[in-house]
Design a protein around this motif. Structure first.
Motif, short mmCIF file in Angstrom:
data_model
loop_
_atom_site.label_atom_id
_atom_site.label_comp_id
_atom_site.label_asym_id
_atom_site.label_seq_id
_atom_site.Cartn_x
_atom_site.Cartn_y
_atom_site.Cartn_z
N LYS A 3 0.85 -1.19 0.00
CA LYS A 3 0.00 0.00 0.00
C LYS A 3 0.88 1.24 0.00
O LYS A 3 2.05 1.21 0.41
CB LYS A 3 -0.96 0.00 1.18
N ILE A 4 0.31 2.30 -0.47
CA ILE A 4 1.01 3.59 -0.51
C ILE A 4 1.09 4.12 0.92
O ILE A 4 0.09 4.12 1.65
CB ILE A 4 0.27 4.57 -1.43
N ALA A 5 2.28 4.54 1.32
CA ALA A 5 2.47 5.06 2.67
C ALA A 5 1.57 6.28 2.89
O ALA A 5 1.36 7.08 1.97
CB ALA A 5 3.94 5.43 2.89
N PRO A 6 1.02 6.43 4.09
CA PRO A 6 0.06 7.51 4.35
C PRO A 6 0.63 8.92 4.22
O PRO A 6 -0.13 9.87 4.02
CB PRO A 6 -0.42 7.23 5.77
N HIS A 7 1.94 9.07 4.30
CA HIS A 7 2.55 10.40 4.20
C HIS A 7 2.89 10.79 2.76
O HIS A 7 3.49 11.83 2.53
CB HIS A 7 3.81 10.47 5.08
N ILE A 8 2.48 9.96 1.79
CA ILE A 8 2.77 10.22 0.38
C ILE A 8 1.53 10.75 -0.32
O ILE A 8 0.46 10.13 -0.30
CB ILE A 8 3.27 8.95 -0.34
N ARG A 23 6.90 13.66 5.00
CA ARG A 23 7.82 13.55 6.13
C ARG A 23 8.95 14.56 6.03
O ARG A 23 9.36 15.15 7.01
CB ARG A 23 8.44 12.16 6.23
N ASP A 24 9.49 14.71 4.83
CA ASP A 24 10.67 15.58 4.67
C ASP A 24 10.53 16.59 3.54
O ASP A 24 11.47 17.31 3.24
CB ASP A 24 11.93 14.74 4.46
N GLY A 25 9.37 16.66 2.90
CA GLY A 25 9.13 17.65 1.86
C GLY A 25 9.78 17.34 0.52
O GLY A 25 9.91 18.24 -0.31
N THR A 26 10.21 16.11 0.31
CA THR A 26 10.87 15.78 -0.96
C THR A 26 9.85 15.34 -2.01
O THR A 26 8.77 14.83 -1.68
CB THR A 26 11.91 14.65 -0.79
N TYR A 27 10.22 15.56 -3.25
CA TYR A 27 9.42 15.13 -4.39
C TYR A 27 10.15 13.99 -5.10
O TYR A 27 11.37 13.94 -5.13
CB TYR A 27 9.24 16.29 -5.38
N GLY A 80 10.56 4.45 1.82
CA GLY A 80 9.39 4.73 2.64
C GLY A 80 8.18 5.19 1.87
O GLY A 80 7.24 5.72 2.45
N LEU A 81 8.18 4.98 0.55
CA LEU A 81 7.04 5.38 -0.27
C LEU A 81 5.91 4.36 -0.22
O LEU A 81 4.75 4.71 -0.37
CB LEU A 81 7.48 5.58 -1.73
N LEU A 82 6.28 3.10 -0.02
CA LEU A 82 5.32 2.01 0.05
C LEU A 82 5.50 1.27 1.36
O LEU A 82 6.59 1.27 1.94
CB LEU A 82 5.54 1.02 -1.11
#
Length: 86
Positions: A3-8, A23-27, A80-82
């Motif tokens: 599943k897609i991590a909730p912070h994405i 989490r860290d503002g990255t794209y 940490g994306l998934l």
């Protein structure tokens, strides 16, 4: 199940996907192939179903597609994306 991590957060951008990690503002930009895998996960498909779908769409052998899908999934989990699917 993967599943897609909730912070994405993610959005379609001309056939590709742009992901934002809260989490860290990255794209992260996903190319067309990685975007297809991501959309499969978002649709609730498991790894086998994603491989089958991509192999049919690209008229390619499942072994080759499976290797590429596995590589993407491993990297996305590491970043940490998934979540899940271990």
């Amino acid at each position: 199940m993967l599943k897609i991590a909730p912070h994405i957060a993610w959005n379609n951008v001309g056939g590709e996907l742009a992901l934002f990690d809260g989490r860290d503002g990255t794209y992260h930009a996903l190319n067309e192939s990685s975007a297809a895998i991501w959309r499969g996960i978002a649709a609730g498909l498991d790894e086998t179903e994603i491989v089958r779908s991509l192999a049919e769409d690209h008229n390619a052998g499942p072994a080759e597609i499976s290797r590429d899908v596995r590589e993407f999934l491993d990297l996305a989990r590491t970043k940490g994306l998934l979540e899940g699917g271990d």
